[in-house]
Design a protein around this motif. Structure first.
Motif, PDB file in Angstrom:
ATOM      1  N   ALA A  85       0.712  -1.059   0.110  1.00 41.33           N
ATOM      2  CA  ALA A  85       0.010  -0.014  -0.088  1.00 41.33           C
ATOM      3  C   ALA A  85       0.973   1.166  -0.160  1.00 41.33           C
ATOM      4  O   ALA A  85       2.027   0.955   0.582  1.00 41.33           O
ATOM      5  CB  ALA A  85      -1.088   0.047   1.332  1.00 41.33           C
ATOM      6  N   SER A  86       0.417   2.352  -0.653  1.00 41.54           N
ATOM      7  CA  SER A  86       0.941   3.583  -0.710  1.00 41.54           C
ATOM      8  C   SER A  86       1.056   4.104   0.910  1.00 41.54           C
ATOM      9  O   SER A  86      -0.040   3.971   1.345  1.00 41.54           O
ATOM     10  CB  SER A  86       0.680   4.366  -1.937  1.00 41.54           C
ATOM     11  OG  SER A  86      -0.650   4.811  -1.600  1.00 41.54           O
ATOM     12  N   ARG A  87       1.824   5.226   0.956  1.00 38.02           N
ATOM     13  CA  ARG A  87       1.720   5.981   2.166  1.00 38.02           C
ATOM     14  C   ARG A  87       0.248   6.467   2.306  1.00 38.02           C
ATOM     15  O   ARG A  87      -0.519   6.474   3.269  1.00 38.02           O
ATOM     16  CB  ARG A  87       2.457   7.276   2.017  1.00 38.02           C
ATOM     17  CG  ARG A  87       3.350   7.459   3.252  1.00 38.02           C
ATOM     18  CD  ARG A  87       4.582   8.457   2.947  1.00 38.02           C
ATOM     19  NE  ARG A  87       5.746   7.688   2.975  1.00 38.02           N
ATOM     20  CZ  ARG A  87       6.335   7.641   3.984  1.00 38.02           C
ATOM     21  NH1 ARG A  87       6.054   8.091   5.043  1.00 38.02           N
ATOM     22  NH2 ARG A  87       7.477   7.214   4.029  1.00 38.02           N
ATOM     23  N   PHE A  88      -0.116   7.073   1.242  1.00 39.33           N
ATOM     24  CA  PHE A  88      -1.794   7.735   1.119  1.00 39.33           C
ATOM     25  C   PHE A  88      -2.820   6.721   1.540  1.00 39.33           C
ATOM     26  O   PHE A  88      -3.461   6.821   2.405  1.00 39.33           O
ATOM     27  CB  PHE A  88      -1.712   8.285  -0.164  1.00 39.33           C
ATOM     28  CG  PHE A  88      -3.025   9.095  -0.278  1.00 39.33           C
ATOM     29  CD1 PHE A  88      -3.395  10.364   0.307  1.00 39.33           C
ATOM     30  CD2 PHE A  88      -4.145   8.795  -1.052  1.00 39.33           C
ATOM     31  CE1 PHE A  88      -4.632  10.901   0.426  1.00 39.33           C
ATOM     32  CE2 PHE A  88      -5.206   9.430  -1.077  1.00 39.33           C
ATOM     33  CZ  PHE A  88      -5.442  10.571  -0.520  1.00 39.33           C
TER      34      PHE A  88
ATOM     35  N   ILE B   2      -5.192   4.253   8.962  1.00 34.76           N
ATOM     36  CA  ILE B   2      -5.080   5.125  10.044  1.00 34.76           C
ATOM     37  C   ILE B   2      -6.156   6.001  10.374  1.00 34.76           C
ATOM     38  O   ILE B   2      -6.705   6.049  11.394  1.00 34.76           O
ATOM     39  CB  ILE B   2      -3.738   5.848   9.977  1.00 34.76           C
ATOM     40  CG1 ILE B   2      -2.438   4.663  10.015  1.00 34.76           C
ATOM     41  CG2 ILE B   2      -3.484   6.990  11.052  1.00 34.76           C
ATOM     42  CD1 ILE B   2      -2.521   3.947  11.125  1.00 34.76           C
TER      43      ILE B   2
ATOM     44  N   ILE C 255      -2.449   3.713   3.124  1.00 39.02           N
ATOM     45  CA  ILE C 255      -2.087   3.463   4.536  1.00 39.02           C
ATOM     46  C   ILE C 255      -2.873   4.262   5.389  1.00 39.02           C
ATOM     47  O   ILE C 255      -3.578   4.105   6.519  1.00 39.02           O
ATOM     48  CB  ILE C 255      -0.676   3.225   5.067  1.00 39.02           C
ATOM     49  CG1 ILE C 255      -0.135   2.082   4.180  1.00 39.02           C
ATOM     50  CG2 ILE C 255      -0.530   2.966   6.249  1.00 39.02           C
ATOM     51  CD1 ILE C 255       1.244   2.212   4.325  1.00 39.02           C
ATOM     52  N   LEU C 256      -2.872   5.695   5.153  1.00 37.85           N
ATOM     53  CA  LEU C 256      -3.426   6.805   5.853  1.00 37.85           C
ATOM     54  C   LEU C 256      -4.736   6.929   5.893  1.00 37.85           C
ATOM     55  O   LEU C 256      -5.554   7.001   6.854  1.00 37.85           O
ATOM     56  CB  LEU C 256      -2.586   8.135   5.368  1.00 37.85           C
ATOM     57  CG  LEU C 256      -3.234   9.338   6.336  1.00 37.85           C
ATOM     58  CD1 LEU C 256      -2.444   9.363   7.628  1.00 37.85           C
ATOM     59  CD2 LEU C 256      -2.770  10.673   5.596  1.00 37.85           C
TER      60      LEU C 256
END
Lengths: 276, 290
Positions: free
Chosen positions: A183-186, A193, A188-189
């Motif tokens: 998953a990309s950072r975005f 999260i 995941i966020l």
């Protein structure tokens, strides 16, 4: 609550004088806490033309007066808009900052997380006074924009604080799993999260709205003839007049606050807020 | 935030971190510009004397600390804060103890009662006390009915009403700070003391009180600092009998507009708040270290 002692007997003595005395004390304390508010609510329904308690009779005339008095209504609207706007600014700036510093043990991150919370401990009257002259030197005069800046300073720490404490409780493995699975950072966020920190965002946001809604010390410096918040208008009204319409508008304001508090309770639980 | 870089390949030796440090920048920039900079500018202003370039940087502070009136206000500010902190502690500690140890199913109700006033307007609460303390108000009627006084007292021009008003606003902070720590205290230590023959008082003084001290410290610092910064209660309930720095700042802004001097007074309040903050972080870091 039901610890069993070594002897295997339940520790619940039938009469505990300490419990009785302390319970009485706590009861008196609750009366002390609620008394002025009960008095104000009662006075708001008074039929008298002056403030008196106990009230001579029941009427809604002071609510009519509060609704008719244009400064109350326009400033109530300003206060609500301001509370929402400041909380939005606080959310947009506070959430990423809280996530960035919450888990790091680096001294710089530590200092930053302390700095994020510092506005909560500074005397607001000093901050308001200093900010007024600072904004004036930037040619930002009194009005909604300067009110928004002032209230956002307090909104950021309220939201960061709850988001930090909720985010710290989420296991880091959730993010790692997302990252391992590509998953990309975005992503995941957004997908891992944000849904989990939502209760913290919500609680912090509600708190910041309520604090903004009731703020006098900061708002006092930035009100103009056109934009002023409700508490400031109430204060100047009280300095000149003493009639039950203040009680009526206070009761309306309290109702708005209580409805919001119940929203926090439903979403997050009041109990968890007290342990922070 | 238009282009987000790809997630880095997971490194086995270092924990994955979702956030980049840069995510904190917008909030930090905002607070540096609108929170830190104004306070720094305020500090600089406070060092500028009435006469430009006279080189008398400390004029305002010398006046604040040596002028009989202002030194008196400074002392009064500290006195009010100390007294209100003590009052809140004496009122609040038993309540906090009751909540943690005995309240049981009443606890949520008590928590609600503590939080509800925090969220009603401070103006409303002050107005309520004004009604209660008025010449023909509830308290005077009660005292006269009880035969304790023969003529109504002028409570609204009396420091007592300021202390009651402040205790009303701030005691919940004390109670919540103490309950937060007391909840985490190990009850088995108390039970051990009792088993070993200590009486209830001795158990409290030697076991419970030391365990709750962090909460007492946190609450006291909070109440002290908040009292330092409050002016509404003094303004509306004191009728000029209690003069504190915060109230003087409010009045200086309203009347005289002596910016440099008001800045100096504000700076003293700020310094007190910073000391409180440092003490606070000591208390917290000691707890973390355990």
């Amino acid at each position: 609550m039901s610890e069993i002692t070594r002897t295997g007997r339940k520790r619940r003595p039938p009469r505990n004088p300490a419990k009785l005395v302390l319970g009485l004390w706590a009861g008196l304390f609750v009366v002390f806490l609620l008394l002025p508010m009960v008095v104000v609510v009662a006075v708001s329904f008074s039929s008298a033309s002056f403030v008196s308690f106990p009230i001579p009779g029941f009427s809604l005339r002071w609510y009519a007066r509060a609704f008719d008095y244009a400064p109350f209504m326009s400033s109530l609207l300003t206060s609500i808009e301001l509370a929402v706007a400041a909380t939005l600014v606080g959310t947009l700036l506070g959430i990423p900052a809280a996530i960035a510093v919450a888990r790091s043990r680096h001294p710089v991150a530590n200092a930053m997380s302390n700095f994020l919370l510092t506005p909560l401990s500074m005397p607001e009257i000093v901050l308001g006074f200093a900010l007024l002259y600072f904004l004036a030197s930037l040619r930002i005069g009194s009005g909604f924009l300067s009110l928004l800046i002032a209230h956002s300073i307090v909104a950021i720490p309220y939201i960061s604080r709850t988001v930090m404490s909720v985010y710290r409780a989420i296991p880091a493995s959730h993010e790692e799993a997302g990252a391992v699975l590509g998953a990309s950072r975005f992503q995941i966020l957004r997908q891992i999260i944000l849904p989990q920190i939502m209760p913290g965002v919500f609680a912090g946001g509600m708190f910041s709205m309520l604090i903004s809604f009731d703020n006098v010390s900061l708002s006092y410096f930035f009100g103009s003839a056109h934009t002023s918040t409700l508490p400031v208008v109430m204060l100047s009204y009280m300095e000149n007049q003493f009639d039950p319409s203040i009680a009526a508008i206070s009761t309306i304001q309290m109702l708005i606050a209580i409805v919001t508090l119940f929203a926090i309770h439903r979403a997050y639980g009041i109990q968890r807020l007290t342990s922070m | 935030m238009s282009t987000l870089p790809d997630a880095p390949a997971p490194r086995p030796n270092r924990a994955y971190r979702l956030a980049r440090n840069s995510w904190a920048l917008p909030a930090l920039a905002f607070l540096l510009l609108f929170f830190a900079a104004p306070l720094i500018r305020n500090t600089l202003t406070s060092f500028s004397g009435a006469e430009e370039g006279s080189g008398q940087y400390f004029d305002n502070y010398i006046r604040l600390f040596t002028d009989a009136f202002y030194a008196g206000v400074l002392l009064e500010t500290l006195k009010v804060s100390v007294l209100v902190t003590l009052i809140c502690l004496v009122i609040g500690y038993p309540v906090a103890y009751f909540m943690v140890r005995y309240a049981g199913r009443w606890n949520p109700f008590l928590v609600f009662c503590l939080i509800a006033p925090l969220l009603t307007s401070i103006i409303m609460r002050t107005f309520g006390w004004e009604v209660i303390f008025a010449r023909k108000g509830l308290l005077n009627l009660f005292l006269m009915d009880a035969g304790l006084i023969s003529r109504p007292l002028d409570l609204l021009r009396n420091p007592v009403s300021v202390y009651i008003g402040l205790a009303h606003v701030l005691a919940p902070f004390m109670v919540l700070s103490i309950t937060a720590v007391l909840q985490g205290a190990d009850r088995r230590l108390e039970e051990a003391a009792r088993v070993l023959g200590a009486g209830p008082w001795r158990t409290f003084l030697n076991v419970t009180w030391p365990m709750s001290l962090e909460g007492v410290m946190t609450g006291s610092i909070l109440v002290f600092v908040l009292t330092n910064g409050s002016f509404l209660t003094m303004l509306l309930l004191g009728g000029g009998t209690v003069k504190t720095l915060a109230m003087l700042i409010y009045q200086q802004f309203n009347l005289t507009q002596d910016v440099a001097f008001a800045s100096a007074m504000g700076n003293v309040l700020l310094l007190i708040a910073l000391i409180g903050l440092v003490l606070q972080s000591r208390v917290v870091s000691r707890r973390r270290a355990k």
